[in-house]
Design a protein around this motif. Structure first.
Motif, PDB file in Angstrom:
ATOM      1  N   TYR A   1       0.439  -1.286   0.332  1.00 23.43           N
ATOM      2  CA  TYR A   1       0.171  -0.330  -0.385  1.00 23.43           C
ATOM      3  C   TYR A   1       0.770   1.612  -0.448  1.00 23.43           C
ATOM      4  CZ  TYR A   1      -4.641  -2.252   0.681  1.00 23.43           C
ATOM      5  OH  TYR A   1      -5.242  -3.271  -0.057  1.00 23.43           O
ATOM      6  N   VAL A   2       1.617   1.367   1.070  1.00 26.34           N
ATOM      7  CA  VAL A   2       2.950   2.142   0.774  1.00 26.34           C
ATOM      8  C   VAL A   2       3.954   1.766   1.465  1.00 26.34           C
ATOM      9  CG1 VAL A   2       3.529   4.491   1.758  1.00 26.34           C
ATOM     10  CG2 VAL A   2       0.665   4.161   1.789  1.00 26.34           C
ATOM     11  N   PRO A   3       4.662   1.314   0.183  1.00 24.21           N
ATOM     12  CA  PRO A   3       6.396   1.019   0.493  1.00 24.21           C
ATOM     13  C   PRO A   3       7.227   1.850   1.374  1.00 24.21           C
ATOM     14  CG  PRO A   3       5.655   0.544  -2.111  1.00 24.21           C
ATOM     15  CD  PRO A   3       4.005   1.836  -1.405  1.00 24.21           C
ATOM     16  N   ASP A   4       6.769   3.291   0.843  1.00 27.13           N
ATOM     17  CA  ASP A   4       7.981   4.037   1.253  1.00 27.13           C
ATOM     18  C   ASP A   4       7.569   4.282   2.864  1.00 27.13           C
ATOM     19  OD1 ASP A   4       9.296   5.781   2.003  1.00 27.13           O
ATOM     20  OD2 ASP A   4       9.646   7.134   0.598  1.00 27.13           O
ATOM     21  N   ARG A   5       7.657   3.733   3.781  1.00 28.99           N
ATOM     22  CA  ARG A   5       7.528   3.637   4.962  1.00 28.99           C
ATOM     23  C   ARG A   5       8.009   5.172   5.682  1.00 28.99           C
ATOM     24  NH1 ARG A   5       3.943  -0.078   6.999  1.00 28.99           N
ATOM     25  NH2 ARG A   5       2.680  -0.503   5.018  1.00 28.99           N
ATOM     26  N   VAL A   6       9.344   6.140   5.510  1.00 21.73           N
ATOM     27  CA  VAL A   6       9.416   7.278   5.791  1.00 21.73           C
ATOM     28  C   VAL A   6       9.382   7.859   4.786  1.00 21.73           C
ATOM     29  CG1 VAL A   6      11.403   8.797   5.793  1.00 21.73           C
ATOM     30  CG2 VAL A   6      11.631   6.596   5.962  1.00 21.73           C
ATOM     31  N   ARG A   7       8.427   8.108   4.154  1.00 17.76           N
ATOM     32  CA  ARG A   7       8.141   8.883   3.309  1.00 17.76           C
ATOM     33  C   ARG A   7       6.131   9.236   4.181  1.00 17.76           C
ATOM     34  NH1 ARG A   7       4.901   9.045  -2.301  1.00 17.76           N
ATOM     35  NH2 ARG A   7       3.490  10.613  -2.752  1.00 17.76           N
ATOM     36  N   LEU A   8       5.765   7.785   4.363  1.00 14.47           N
ATOM     37  CA  LEU A   8       3.923   7.585   5.152  1.00 14.47           C
ATOM     38  C   LEU A   8       4.334   8.304   6.445  1.00 14.47           C
ATOM     39  CD1 LEU A   8       1.555   6.811   5.539  1.00 14.47           C
ATOM     40  CD2 LEU A   8       2.109   4.323   5.956  1.00 14.47           C
ATOM     41  N   ALA A   9       5.443   8.357   7.276  1.00 15.50           N
ATOM     42  CA  ALA A   9       5.488   8.738   8.527  1.00 15.50           C
ATOM     43  C   ALA A   9       4.986  10.149   8.433  1.00 15.50           C
ATOM     44  CB  ALA A   9       6.812   8.235   8.994  1.00 15.50           C
ATOM     45  N   GLU A  10       6.293  10.353   7.539  1.00 17.66           N
ATOM     46  CA  GLU A  10       6.699  12.247   7.659  1.00 17.66           C
ATOM     47  C   GLU A  10       5.039  12.988   6.807  1.00 17.66           C
ATOM     48  OE1 GLU A  10      11.105  12.278   6.053  1.00 17.66           O
ATOM     49  OE2 GLU A  10       9.455  12.378   4.973  1.00 17.66           O
ATOM     50  N   ASP A  11       4.119  12.296   6.087  1.00 16.41           N
ATOM     51  CA  ASP A  11       3.387  12.564   5.728  1.00 16.41           C
ATOM     52  C   ASP A  11       2.135  12.303   6.822  1.00 16.41           C
ATOM     53  OD1 ASP A  11       4.028  13.069   3.109  1.00 16.41           O
ATOM     54  OD2 ASP A  11       2.788  11.360   2.367  1.00 16.41           O
ATOM     55  N   LEU A  12       1.958  11.767   7.702  1.00 16.73           N
ATOM     56  CA  LEU A  12       0.803  11.022   8.614  1.00 16.73           C
ATOM     57  C   LEU A  12       1.461  12.699  10.420  1.00 16.73           C
ATOM     58  CD1 LEU A  12       0.300   7.462   9.330  1.00 16.73           C
ATOM     59  CD2 LEU A  12      -0.936   9.416   8.587  1.00 16.73           C
ATOM     60  N   GLY A  13       2.531  13.333   9.896  1.00 18.22           N
ATOM     61  CA  GLY A  13       3.222  13.940  10.883  1.00 18.22           C
ATOM     62  C   GLY A  13       2.436  15.214   9.872  1.00 18.22           C
ATOM     63  N   ARG A  14       2.688  15.450   8.240  1.00 17.86           N
ATOM     64  CA  ARG A  14       2.104  16.827   8.421  1.00 17.86           C
ATOM     65  C   ARG A  14       0.850  16.943   8.561  1.00 17.86           C
ATOM     66  NH1 ARG A  14       6.910  15.684   4.731  1.00 17.86           N
ATOM     67  NH2 ARG A  14       5.636  14.281   3.632  1.00 17.86           N
ATOM     68  N   GLU A  15      -0.107  16.092   7.684  1.00 16.29           N
ATOM     69  CA  GLU A  15      -0.835  16.319   8.230  1.00 16.29           C
ATOM     70  C   GLU A  15      -1.366  16.325   9.897  1.00 16.29           C
ATOM     71  OE1 GLU A  15      -3.877  15.527   5.813  1.00 16.29           O
ATOM     72  OE2 GLU A  15      -2.829  14.711   4.149  1.00 16.29           O
ATOM     73  N   LEU A  16      -1.367  15.831  11.243  1.00 13.67           N
ATOM     74  CA  LEU A  16      -1.529  16.554  12.383  1.00 13.67           C
ATOM     75  C   LEU A  16      -1.336  17.957  12.871  1.00 13.67           C
ATOM     76  CD1 LEU A  16      -2.272  15.135  14.803  1.00 13.67           C
ATOM     77  CD2 LEU A  16       0.117  14.089  15.893  1.00 13.67           C
ATOM     78  N   ALA A  17      -0.245  18.352  11.479  1.00 15.82           N
ATOM     79  CA  ALA A  17       0.387  19.477  12.067  1.00 15.82           C
ATOM     80  C   ALA A  17      -0.422  20.665  11.535  1.00 15.82           C
ATOM     81  CB  ALA A  17       2.183  20.026  11.514  1.00 15.82           C
ATOM     82  N   ARG A  18      -1.462  20.058  10.656  1.00 16.05           N
ATOM     83  CA  ARG A  18      -2.493  20.419  10.162  1.00 16.05           C
ATOM     84  C   ARG A  18      -3.856  20.531  11.393  1.00 16.05           C
ATOM     85  NH1 ARG A  18      -1.040  17.800   5.182  1.00 16.05           N
ATOM     86  NH2 ARG A  18       0.343  18.761   4.124  1.00 16.05           N
ATOM     87  N   ILE A  19      -4.064  19.789  11.604  1.00 14.28           N
ATOM     88  CA  ILE A  19      -4.733  19.904  12.353  1.00 14.28           C
ATOM     89  C   ILE A  19      -5.050  20.439  14.107  1.00 14.28           C
ATOM     90  CG2 ILE A  19      -6.358  17.867  14.411  1.00 14.28           C
ATOM     91  CD1 ILE A  19      -5.242  15.384  12.707  1.00 14.28           C
ATOM     92  N   HIS A  20      -3.393  20.758  13.692  1.00 15.91           N
ATOM     93  CA  HIS A  20      -3.421  21.393  15.222  1.00 15.91           C
ATOM     94  C   HIS A  20      -3.305  22.783  15.052  1.00 15.91           C
ATOM     95  CE1 HIS A  20      -1.130  17.595  17.295  1.00 15.91           C
ATOM     96  NE2 HIS A  20      -2.420  17.573  17.297  1.00 15.91           N
ATOM     97  N   SER A  21      -3.498  22.768  13.709  1.00 15.36           N
ATOM     98  CA  SER A  21      -2.401  24.451  13.189  1.00 15.36           C
ATOM     99  C   SER A  21      -4.368  25.008  13.096  1.00 15.36           C
ATOM    100  CB  SER A  21      -2.977  24.624  12.008  1.00 15.36           C
ATOM    101  OG  SER A  21      -3.953  24.069  10.839  1.00 15.36           O
ATOM    102  N   VAL A  22      -5.729  24.865  14.193  1.00 15.86           N
ATOM    103  CA  VAL A  22      -7.257  24.840  13.708  1.00 15.86           C
ATOM    104  C   VAL A  22      -6.831  25.157  15.402  1.00 15.86           C
ATOM    105  CG1 VAL A  22      -9.478  24.794  14.747  1.00 15.86           C
ATOM    106  CG2 VAL A  22      -7.701  23.817  12.969  1.00 15.86           C
ATOM    107  N   THR A  23      -6.867  26.694  16.091  1.00 15.12           N
ATOM    108  CA  THR A  23      -7.123  26.999  17.698  1.00 15.12           C
ATOM    109  C   THR A  23      -8.022  27.271  17.916  1.00 15.12           C
ATOM    110  OG1 THR A  23      -5.481  29.232  16.819  1.00 15.12           O
ATOM    111  CG2 THR A  23      -4.449  27.036  17.364  1.00 15.12           C
ATOM    112  N   PRO A  24      -8.155  28.202  19.426  1.00 11.92           N
ATOM    113  CA  PRO A  24      -9.461  28.741  19.687  1.00 11.92           C
ATOM    114  C   PRO A  24      -9.286  29.928  20.103  1.00 11.92           C
ATOM    115  CG  PRO A  24      -8.111  27.532  21.941  1.00 11.92           C
ATOM    116  CD  PRO A  24      -7.422  26.810  20.497  1.00 11.92           C
TER     117      PRO A  24
END
Length: 338
Positions: free
Chosen positions: A128-151
């Motif tokens: 599904y995703v042979p490049d696991r370094v990229r997958l881990a990095e992409d998931l880190g970036r997605e989480l950062a986008r979530i955390h960009s929403v602040t109260p």
């Protein structure tokens, strides 16, 4: 046997799109869904704003009430819309149906995304995703986008006010459940005391997914196609999500791969830091990994009781409750030297 309200959903989509005719096909209950039901549905729409074939997922309440702390479908739909606007890779939310009379379970319709969310498949099948370094990095970036929403955030005004000290707020919630529970859990009480004594100060509260882990994202064709399951989202310490993703209890069959069982912790951190522009306080992540084990243990107890009480007979719910001793063991090992 769970039944899909085909006629009600078809009528709702017809009304909300202004269509002359709506036909449903390929209706299938997707696997998982201990708390909510996810149904694969194809809509053939004639007339109105969405003429043509629309491949979707209908998300609705399970037949029994969910875990007490989870959001309803109305709130989850609003969250999905907000993070979609923030650039998070999520299925596009389309329509929400809430029956004020209470006779029909609320549901919402979102576009279908391709791939798999099966945690065991993602961890074991490299195709599904042979490049696991990229997958881990992409998931880190997605989480950062979530955390960009602040109260404060007007679109999310239904969320409880941001806690001044998220760690102690979480401890209080978990202790409140255990204090009222009919069965004592001494190890969990020990863990809560450790969390209370070691609670960190949170410099900045952000929107947190609340269940960011392998199994709650989809991958296909070497990329992340969607972040799923927003029913536990709220304002908290961003390290809560990072600790949850990296916690041992969510690595499945690869405990050596500390980033969700799919990669190295530093690769995940790097993607997050590159996107957020902020450094992760590595000294505090361990605290939130301990918290993850406590939180998951309480949820597992709640899910097991849904089965044992007779409210919802489910092998999945029954099996979930059996992981509590393993979580307790991990909590003891993690806190034995402090």
């Amino acid at each position: 046997m769970k039944e899909f309200p085909k006629e009600n959903v078809a009528q709702f989509v017809k009304e909300v799109t202004g269509a002359q005719k709506v036909e449903l096909s390929n209706i299938c209950l997707l696997s998982g869904g201990a708390i909510q039901e996810n149904w694969l549905v194809d809509f053939d729409i004639e007339g109105g704003d969405y003429t043509g074939m629309l491949e979707c997922v209908v998300r609705r309440d399970s037949s029994a009430s969910g875990v007490a702390i989870s959001h309803g479908r109305k709130e989850e739909f609003a969250l999905l819309k907000r993070v979609f606007e923030a650039g998070v890779t999520v299925p596009e939310p389309l329509w929400l149906s809430v029956d004020d009379s209470g006779t029909e379970a609320p549901f919402f319709v979102m576009r279908r995304v391709n791939g798999t969310a099966s945690a065991h498949t993602i961890v074991k099948d490299m195709s599904y995703v042979p490049d696991r370094v990229r997958l881990a990095e992409d998931l880190g970036r997605e989480l950062a986008r979530i955390h960009s929403v602040t109260p404060p955030d007007k679109a999310l005004d239904f969320l409880p006010d941001p806690p001044a000290q998220p760690a102690l707020s979480q401890v209080a919630k978990l202790r409140g459940f255990l204090d009222e529970h009919h069965t004592p859990y001494p190890v969990l009480e020990w863990g809560l005391r450790w969390l209370e004594r070691n609670a960190p100060i949170t410099p900045k509260v952000t929107l947190c997914h609340g269940d960011y882990r392998t199994g709650n994202y989809m991958v296909d064709k070497e990329r992340v196609t969607g972040i799923l399951d927003w029913e536990f989202t709220g304002w908290s310490d961003p390290l809560e999500d990072i600790g949850w993703f990296c916690a041992k209890c969510w690595r499945f069959s690869r405990p050596d791969l500390e980033a969700g069982g799919i990669g190295n912790r530093e690769d995940f951190y790097r993607g997050y830091e590159q996107k957020s522009g902020s450094a992760i306080d590595r000294s505090q992540v361990f605290y939130w990994e301990v918290m993850a084990h406590l939180n998951w243990a309480v949820i597992a107890i709640q899910q097991g009781e849904r089965h044992c009480s007779g409210r919802e007979k489910s092998l999945l719910l029954a099996l979930t409750s059996h992981i509590v001793p393993e979580l307790e063991w991990n909590i003891l090992k993690m806190t034995e030297k402090s």
